[in-house]
Enzyme design. Sequence first.
Site, PDB file in Angstrom:
ATOM      1  N   ALA A   8       0.953  -1.152   0.026  1.00 48.73           N
ATOM      2  CA  ALA A   8      -0.065   0.146  -0.058  1.00 48.73           C
ATOM      3  C   ALA A   8       0.821   1.324   0.072  1.00 48.73           C
ATOM      4  O   ALA A   8       0.520   2.394   0.581  1.00 48.73           O
ATOM      5  CB  ALA A   8      -0.838  -0.123   1.164  1.00 48.73           C
ATOM      6  N   ALA A  10       3.886   3.747  -2.210  1.00 47.48           N
ATOM      7  CA  ALA A  10       3.521   4.700  -3.423  1.00 47.48           C
ATOM      8  C   ALA A  10       2.494   4.175  -4.398  1.00 47.48           C
ATOM      9  O   ALA A  10       1.544   4.775  -4.942  1.00 47.48           O
ATOM     10  CB  ALA A  10       4.802   5.809  -3.514  1.00 47.48           C
ATOM     11  N   VAL A  11       3.313   3.258  -5.030  1.00 45.50           N
ATOM     12  CA  VAL A  11       2.877   2.843  -6.402  1.00 45.50           C
ATOM     13  C   VAL A  11       1.298   2.018  -6.209  1.00 45.50           C
ATOM     14  O   VAL A  11       0.453   2.069  -6.803  1.00 45.50           O
ATOM     15  CB  VAL A  11       3.888   1.741  -6.884  1.00 45.50           C
ATOM     16  CG1 VAL A  11       3.131   1.223  -8.321  1.00 45.50           C
ATOM     17  CG2 VAL A  11       5.039   2.485  -7.519  1.00 45.50           C
ATOM     18  N   GLY A  12       1.440   1.288  -5.032  1.00 38.24           N
ATOM     19  CA  GLY A  12       0.261   0.580  -4.740  1.00 38.24           C
ATOM     20  C   GLY A  12      -0.993   1.427  -4.421  1.00 38.24           C
ATOM     21  O   GLY A  12      -2.189   1.043  -5.060  1.00 38.24           O
ATOM     22  N   ARG A  82      13.813   1.956  -5.537  1.00 39.24           N
ATOM     23  CA  ARG A  82      15.408   2.628  -5.425  1.00 39.24           C
ATOM     24  C   ARG A  82      15.471   3.965  -4.930  1.00 39.24           C
ATOM     25  O   ARG A  82      14.462   4.738  -4.922  1.00 39.24           O
ATOM     26  CB  ARG A  82      15.908   2.271  -6.946  1.00 39.24           C
ATOM     27  CG  ARG A  82      15.213   2.811  -8.100  1.00 39.24           C
ATOM     28  CD  ARG A  82      16.019   2.569  -9.446  1.00 39.24           C
ATOM     29  NE  ARG A  82      15.124   2.965 -10.574  1.00 39.24           N
ATOM     30  CZ  ARG A  82      15.548   3.406 -11.655  1.00 39.24           C
ATOM     31  NH1 ARG A  82      17.053   3.133 -11.706  1.00 39.24           N
ATOM     32  NH2 ARG A  82      14.791   3.768 -12.597  1.00 39.24           N
ATOM     33  N   ARG A  88      17.833  -0.755 -10.764  1.00 46.78           N
ATOM     34  CA  ARG A  88      16.582  -1.641 -10.535  1.00 46.78           C
ATOM     35  C   ARG A  88      17.074  -2.933  -9.747  1.00 46.78           C
ATOM     36  O   ARG A  88      16.621  -3.531  -8.794  1.00 46.78           O
ATOM     37  CB  ARG A  88      15.659  -1.686 -11.407  1.00 46.78           C
ATOM     38  CG  ARG A  88      14.914  -0.396 -11.809  1.00 46.78           C
ATOM     39  CD  ARG A  88      14.214  -0.796 -13.095  1.00 46.78           C
ATOM     40  NE  ARG A  88      13.226   0.231 -13.457  1.00 46.78           N
ATOM     41  CZ  ARG A  88      13.922   1.582 -14.210  1.00 46.78           C
ATOM     42  NH1 ARG A  88      14.754   1.461 -14.882  1.00 46.78           N
ATOM     43  NH2 ARG A  88      13.022   2.467 -14.663  1.00 46.78           N
ATOM     44  N   ASN A 120      10.538  -4.396  -8.504  1.00 41.59           N
ATOM     45  CA  ASN A 120      11.927  -4.424  -9.300  1.00 41.59           C
ATOM     46  C   ASN A 120      12.886  -5.232  -8.704  1.00 41.59           C
ATOM     47  O   ASN A 120      12.587  -5.594  -7.554  1.00 41.59           O
ATOM     48  CB  ASN A 120      12.351  -2.994  -9.543  1.00 41.59           C
ATOM     49  CG  ASN A 120      11.669  -2.217 -10.606  1.00 41.59           C
ATOM     50  OD1 ASN A 120      11.737  -2.731 -11.572  1.00 41.59           O
ATOM     51  ND2 ASN A 120      11.347  -0.925 -10.357  1.00 41.59           N
ATOM     52  N   ASP A 148       7.102   2.695 -19.440  1.00 41.82           N
ATOM     53  CA  ASP A 148       8.065   3.082 -20.489  1.00 41.82           C
ATOM     54  C   ASP A 148       7.537   3.904 -21.513  1.00 41.82           C
ATOM     55  O   ASP A 148       8.012   4.746 -22.317  1.00 41.82           O
ATOM     56  CB  ASP A 148       9.055   2.061 -20.586  1.00 41.82           C
ATOM     57  CG  ASP A 148       9.693   1.408 -19.440  1.00 41.82           C
ATOM     58  OD1 ASP A 148       9.900   2.261 -18.309  1.00 41.82           O
ATOM     59  OD2 ASP A 148       9.834   0.419 -19.214  1.00 41.82           O
ATOM     60  N   ARG A 151       6.168   7.186 -20.994  1.00 42.84           N
ATOM     61  CA  ARG A 151       7.214   8.189 -20.716  1.00 42.84           C
ATOM     62  C   ARG A 151       7.775   8.504 -22.140  1.00 42.84           C
ATOM     63  O   ARG A 151       8.310   9.557 -22.163  1.00 42.84           O
ATOM     64  CB  ARG A 151       8.436   7.770 -19.664  1.00 42.84           C
ATOM     65  CG  ARG A 151       7.839   7.603 -18.323  1.00 42.84           C
ATOM     66  CD  ARG A 151       8.837   7.038 -17.301  1.00 42.84           C
ATOM     67  NE  ARG A 151       8.572   7.263 -16.034  1.00 42.84           N
ATOM     68  CZ  ARG A 151       9.072   6.344 -15.042  1.00 42.84           C
ATOM     69  NH1 ARG A 151       9.811   5.429 -15.411  1.00 42.84           N
ATOM     70  NH2 ARG A 151       8.586   6.496 -13.765  1.00 42.84           N
ATOM     71  N   HIS A 175      13.267  -3.914 -18.828  1.00 40.05           N
ATOM     72  CA  HIS A 175      12.776  -2.699 -17.797  1.00 40.05           C
ATOM     73  C   HIS A 175      13.928  -2.309 -17.163  1.00 40.05           C
ATOM     74  O   HIS A 175      14.068  -2.539 -16.039  1.00 40.05           O
ATOM     75  CB  HIS A 175      11.368  -2.938 -17.100  1.00 40.05           C
ATOM     76  CG  HIS A 175      11.098  -1.795 -16.212  1.00 40.05           C
ATOM     77  ND1 HIS A 175      10.700  -0.603 -16.833  1.00 40.05           N
ATOM     78  CD2 HIS A 175      10.942  -1.755 -14.895  1.00 40.05           C
ATOM     79  CE1 HIS A 175      10.367   0.158 -15.698  1.00 40.05           C
ATOM     80  NE2 HIS A 175      10.573  -0.274 -14.780  1.00 40.05           N
TER      81      HIS A 175
HETATM   82  P1  NAI Z   1       6.857   1.709  -1.323  1.00 40.70           P
HETATM   83  O1  NAI Z   1       8.222   1.574  -0.271  1.00 40.70           O
HETATM   84  O2  NAI Z   1       6.207   3.212  -1.385  1.00 40.70           O
HETATM   85  O3  NAI Z   1       5.813   0.861  -1.051  1.00 40.70           O
HETATM   86  C1  NAI Z   1       6.058  -0.650  -0.702  1.00 40.70           C
HETATM   87  C2  NAI Z   1       5.076  -1.338   0.159  1.00 40.70           C
HETATM   88  O4  NAI Z   1       5.565  -2.534   0.118  1.00 40.70           O
HETATM   89  C3  NAI Z   1       5.478  -0.603   1.582  1.00 40.70           C
HETATM   90  O5  NAI Z   1       4.220   0.003   2.065  1.00 40.70           O
HETATM   91  C4  NAI Z   1       5.865  -1.975   2.338  1.00 40.70           C
HETATM   92  O6  NAI Z   1       5.298  -1.985   3.742  1.00 40.70           O
HETATM   93  C5  NAI Z   1       5.125  -3.048   1.553  1.00 40.70           C
HETATM   94  N1  NAI Z   1       5.915  -4.301   1.821  1.00 40.70           N
HETATM   95  C6  NAI Z   1       6.949  -4.725   1.989  1.00 40.70           C
HETATM   96  N2  NAI Z   1       7.022  -6.208   2.282  1.00 40.70           N
HETATM   97  C7  NAI Z   1       5.858  -6.613   1.944  1.00 40.70           C
HETATM   98  C8  NAI Z   1       5.348  -7.834   2.142  1.00 40.70           C
HETATM   99  N3  NAI Z   1       5.852  -8.905   2.172  1.00 40.70           N
HETATM  100  N4  NAI Z   1       3.971  -7.964   1.908  1.00 40.70           N
HETATM  101  C9  NAI Z   1       3.187  -6.948   1.795  1.00 40.70           C
HETATM  102  N5  NAI Z   1       3.790  -5.493   1.543  1.00 40.70           N
HETATM  103  C10 NAI Z   1       4.888  -5.388   1.678  1.00 40.70           C
HETATM  104  O7  NAI Z   1       7.641   1.625  -2.858  1.00 40.70           O
HETATM  105  P2  NAI Z   1       6.903   1.996  -4.219  1.00 40.70           P
HETATM  106  O8  NAI Z   1       7.403   3.322  -4.612  1.00 40.70           O
HETATM  107  O9  NAI Z   1       5.486   1.686  -4.040  1.00 40.70           O
HETATM  108  O10 NAI Z   1       7.556   0.806  -5.095  1.00 40.70           O
HETATM  109  C11 NAI Z   1       7.359  -0.492  -4.931  1.00 40.70           C
HETATM  110  C12 NAI Z   1       7.862  -1.318  -5.827  1.00 40.70           C
HETATM  111  O11 NAI Z   1       7.481  -1.131  -7.386  1.00 40.70           O
HETATM  112  C13 NAI Z   1       9.591  -1.313  -5.875  1.00 40.70           C
HETATM  113  O12 NAI Z   1      10.055  -2.397  -6.019  1.00 40.70           O
HETATM  114  C14 NAI Z   1       9.874  -0.304  -7.070  1.00 40.70           C
HETATM  115  O13 NAI Z   1      11.118  -0.420  -7.385  1.00 40.70           O
HETATM  116  C15 NAI Z   1       8.750  -0.898  -8.026  1.00 40.70           C
HETATM  117  N6  NAI Z   1       8.456  -0.018  -9.299  1.00 40.70           N
HETATM  118  C16 NAI Z   1       8.172  -0.652 -10.226  1.00 40.70           C
HETATM  119  C17 NAI Z   1       7.796   0.065 -11.470  1.00 40.70           C
HETATM  120  C18 NAI Z   1       7.698  -0.536 -12.660  1.00 40.70           C
HETATM  121  O14 NAI Z   1       7.612  -0.003 -13.874  1.00 40.70           O
HETATM  122  N7  NAI Z   1       7.696  -1.809 -12.824  1.00 40.70           N
HETATM  123  C19 NAI Z   1       7.660   1.524 -11.443  1.00 40.70           C
HETATM  124  C20 NAI Z   1       7.654   2.168 -10.072  1.00 40.70           C
HETATM  125  C21 NAI Z   1       8.302   1.283  -8.907  1.00 40.70           C
END
Ligand code: NAI
Length: 306
Positions: A8, A10-12, A82, A88, A120, A148, A151, A175
Amino acid sequence: MKVTVVGAGAVGASCAEYIAIKNFASEVVLIDIKEGFAEGKAMDLMQTASLMGFDTQITGVTNDYSKTAGSDVAVITSGIPRKPGMTREELIGINAGIVKTVSASLVQYSPNVIIIVVSNPMDTMAYLAHKSTGLPKNRIIGMGGALDSARFKFRLAEALGCPQSDVDGMVIAGHSDTGMLPLTRLAVRNSVPVSEFLSEEKLAEVAEATKVGGATLTKLLGTSAWYAPGAAVSSMVQAIACDTKKMFPCSALLEGEYGLKDISIGVPCIIGKNGIEKIVEIELSDAEKAKLAESADGVRAVNNLL
Ligand code: NAI
């Protein structure tokens, strides 16, 4: 349509918000490991329902997968993002463990689920989800190319000085900053190749700015981006929910397509109610084929770290 969003952060949360605003899902379950965090995000989002005019029910839970039971689609965003200067690929150690456990829990309660992997290094995480769950390959989709490509369109419109709705373009392959392949040759402005308007040097600049798009934002924000990633995921979930058969570049498990096997990497896919309904094999130039093969080598090197 019931959608689970794991993580939950930033992205979620952004993904849940866009899904709700688009109003195509009856239910979104946000689940996080941090006590109370998903509950808080869900409550905050639900307090926007009367303002934004949606009926989607958003609930938040801490680590209780029984509440995700019967999900049609699940999005995995759990893991660490990251920091400036990081690649990544450096996230693999922590995120691989998380993606593996989360995928198993999702499938346990929702055996028919379609999983969209966001964490990632995404291509490797999607590959890991395939290998660890054994789900049919149409039901595990990696999200990277949709973002991508968005963007790429942003950078193309910027260079052309035109609205983004006038341009079309696609980014395939891995990616990662070095692996991405923006298909400048096929990019168009109102159906006219962009090479009619932009010099080769300018197009190379657009491609480069696209490839480092994530890193540029990470430097500005201190962490990775969330609006465009969340929007990209929500569009893919919508394509499944509404069975639109829209084409997105997605990380798909390949079995010979584009000359590649046993790898999950970005290629154009038709997305509908069954997940990846078709991998579209577009004609690539020799140079593009070589870049895709090189990108695949990079993804394989990261897969080997699993
Ligand atoms: P964030 O740190 O804001 O959110 C991640 C959440 O995952 C945190 O709330 C954390 O408590 C939770 N979490 C950790 N372990 C967990 C588990 N075992 N079960 C349930 N929840 C758990 O990070 P953000 O910015 O939301 O990024 C999330 C991921 O998405 C990162 O790995 C990031 O690199 C990736 N990402 C991928 C993109 C893509 O295009 N594929 C684009 C942007 C981010």
